[in-house]
Design a protein around this motif. Structure first.
Motif, short mmCIF file in Angstrom:
data_model
loop_
_atom_site.label_atom_id
_atom_site.label_comp_id
_atom_site.label_asym_id
_atom_site.label_seq_id
_atom_site.Cartn_x
_atom_site.Cartn_y
_atom_site.Cartn_z
N LYS A 233 0.77 -1.30 0.45
CA LYS A 233 0.08 0.29 0.03
C LYS A 233 0.25 1.07 0.24
O LYS A 233 0.64 2.60 -0.93
N VAL A 234 1.77 1.42 0.30
CA VAL A 234 2.56 2.42 0.78
C VAL A 234 3.33 2.92 -0.78
O VAL A 234 3.62 3.23 -0.93
N GLN A 235 3.94 1.17 -1.30
CA GLN A 235 4.73 1.56 -2.43
C GLN A 235 3.44 2.09 -3.41
O GLN A 235 4.23 2.86 -4.17
N LEU A 236 2.10 1.45 -3.39
CA LEU A 236 1.21 1.90 -3.99
C LEU A 236 0.84 3.40 -4.42
O LEU A 236 0.95 4.26 -4.98
N GLU A 237 1.09 4.12 -2.94
CA GLU A 237 1.08 5.41 -2.73
C GLU A 237 2.12 6.57 -3.28
O GLU A 237 1.78 7.30 -3.52
N ILE A 238 3.39 6.03 -2.66
CA ILE A 238 4.31 6.60 -3.36
C ILE A 238 4.64 7.14 -5.41
O ILE A 238 5.09 7.42 -6.06
N GLY A 239 3.80 5.51 -5.57
CA GLY A 239 3.82 5.73 -6.70
C GLY A 239 3.23 6.36 -7.53
O GLY A 239 3.58 6.96 -8.44
N GLU A 240 2.10 6.57 -6.78
CA GLU A 240 0.77 7.07 -7.56
C GLU A 240 1.19 8.67 -7.48
O GLU A 240 1.59 9.41 -8.39
N ASP A 241 1.95 9.33 -6.53
CA ASP A 241 2.32 10.36 -6.64
C ASP A 241 3.44 11.11 -7.79
O ASP A 241 4.03 11.91 -8.49
N LEU A 242 4.28 9.68 -7.31
CA LEU A 242 5.64 10.41 -8.87
C LEU A 242 5.36 10.10 -9.61
O LEU A 242 4.97 10.80 -10.76
N ILE A 243 3.23 9.22 -10.21
CA ILE A 243 3.04 9.53 -11.91
C ILE A 243 2.19 10.59 -11.84
O ILE A 243 3.07 10.82 -13.03
N GLU A 244 1.96 11.53 -11.16
CA GLU A 244 1.63 12.55 -11.08
C GLU A 244 2.53 13.45 -12.17
O GLU A 244 2.19 14.90 -12.34
N GLU A 245 3.62 13.33 -10.81
CA GLU A 245 4.85 14.57 -11.00
C GLU A 245 5.61 14.64 -12.26
O GLU A 245 5.94 15.02 -12.81
N ILE A 246 5.42 13.31 -12.87
CA ILE A 246 5.86 13.05 -14.10
C ILE A 246 4.73 13.72 -15.16
O ILE A 246 5.49 14.40 -15.50
N LYS A 247 3.97 13.47 -15.25
CA LYS A 247 3.20 13.04 -15.97
C LYS A 247 3.14 15.38 -15.82
O LYS A 247 2.65 16.05 -16.84
N LYS A 248 2.88 16.02 -14.24
CA LYS A 248 2.84 17.31 -14.36
C LYS A 248 3.86 18.51 -15.29
O LYS A 248 3.76 18.79 -15.77
N LYS A 249 5.20 17.45 -15.34
CA LYS A 249 6.63 18.30 -14.88
C LYS A 249 6.71 17.86 -16.91
O LYS A 249 7.35 19.12 -17.09
N TYR A 250 6.21 16.76 -17.53
CA TYR A 250 6.39 16.78 -19.01
C TYR A 250 5.73 16.67 -19.20
O TYR A 250 5.52 15.93 -20.58
N ARG A 251 3.79 16.74 -18.28
CA ARG A 251 2.46 16.86 -19.81
C ARG A 251 2.52 16.13 -20.73
O ARG A 251 2.62 16.04 -21.78
N LEU A 252 2.84 15.00 -19.87
CA LEU A 252 2.73 13.21 -20.44
C LEU A 252 1.09 12.63 -20.44
O LEU A 252 0.04 13.37 -18.90
#
Length: 252
Positions: A233-252
């Motif tokens: 669950k912790v892994q999933l939460e950190i992964g979700e945040d990282l996905i959103e950050e990458i999408k935001k920074k690189y407009r993916l």
């Protein structure tokens, strides 16, 4: 006094004046050439830096896309692993409740199905190829420090998650030889692969002490599985945040 100068002296004076003038001219020429060379070198460095920055930014976006694909695969795998772990935990709870009940109420088939579920695994297999490649090649420097910190946090959590899975597997393997003395593992093999049960089902628990050992080993597996579920669950939460950050920074 000049009237007393000889032709040779006048020639020497003229030569000195000419040399002095040439030196002044050459100094100005040298300064101009040096300044132009400095400008050319500076411009060259600027152009090269701009080119490297462009290449790094372009490479960073490509790597970000690849990292995003890895993370999305991890997200699906983690969601499935969490679902499986929760179902397995419920099965183990029901199994333990049955073992704590009077033996006269035991359902032999249910016991075999329960132990089969205990030994059924669905490990989370991370997709970390892109991050590992960036770490070994030094291309993590293409990203800003905040994003790198998030990537590193995800990788650190990944180590914890994999470690917890290994502990669960160890607890299960420690249960196997003991369970094999109580139950017919040929039956559990048939059940695991959804085959018709053709072997004899028996339960060899001679005394209460043997039963308690059996229960304690199953509880150990369940406890370790619960810790592993928390890491999922912790892994999933950190992964979700990282996905959103990458999408935001690189407009993916």
């Amino acid at each position: 006094m000049e009237e007393n100068q000889t032709p040779e002296n006048r020639l020497d004076v003229s030569s000195i004046e000419l040399i002095s003038a040439l030196k002044k001219k050459n100094w100005k020429s040298y300064f101009k050439e040096f300044f132009m060379l400095f400008l050319a070198i500076s411009l060259g460095f600027f152009v090269e830096n701009q080119r490297e920055t462009y290449v790094e930014n372009k490479s960073a976006k490509v790597l970000a896309q690849s990292m995003l694909a890895d993370l999305e695969q991890d997200r699906e795998a983690l969601q499935e692993a969490i679902r499986f772990a929760q179902e397995k935990d419920q099965t183990m709870e029901d199994f333990l409740d049955m073992l704590h009940a009077p033996r006269a109420t035991w359902d032999t088939m249910a016991i075999y199905q329960g132990i089969t579920k205990v030994f059924t695994t669905f490990p989370f297999a991370p997709t970390d190829g892109t991050y590992s490649q960036m770490k070994s090649s030094g291309t993590l420097r293409y990203f800003d420090q905040e994003l790198v910190n998030q990537m590193n946090a995800y990788d650190n959590q990944l180590k914890k998650t994999v470690f917890r899975e290994e502990i669960v597997e160890k607890a299960e393997w420690e249960l196997v030889p003991f369970a094999a003395t109580i139950l017919n593992f040929e039956v559990t093999g048939e059940l695991r692969f959804d085959r018709p049960v053709t072997k004899t089902m028996y339960i060899k628990i001679p005394d209460q002490n043997t039963l308690e050992i059996f229960i304690n080993k199953i509880v150990t597996v369940r406890t370790m599985m619960g810790r592993s579920l928390q890491e999922y669950k912790v892994q999933l939460e950190i992964g979700e945040d990282l996905i959103e950050e990458i999408k935001k920074k690189y407009r993916l």
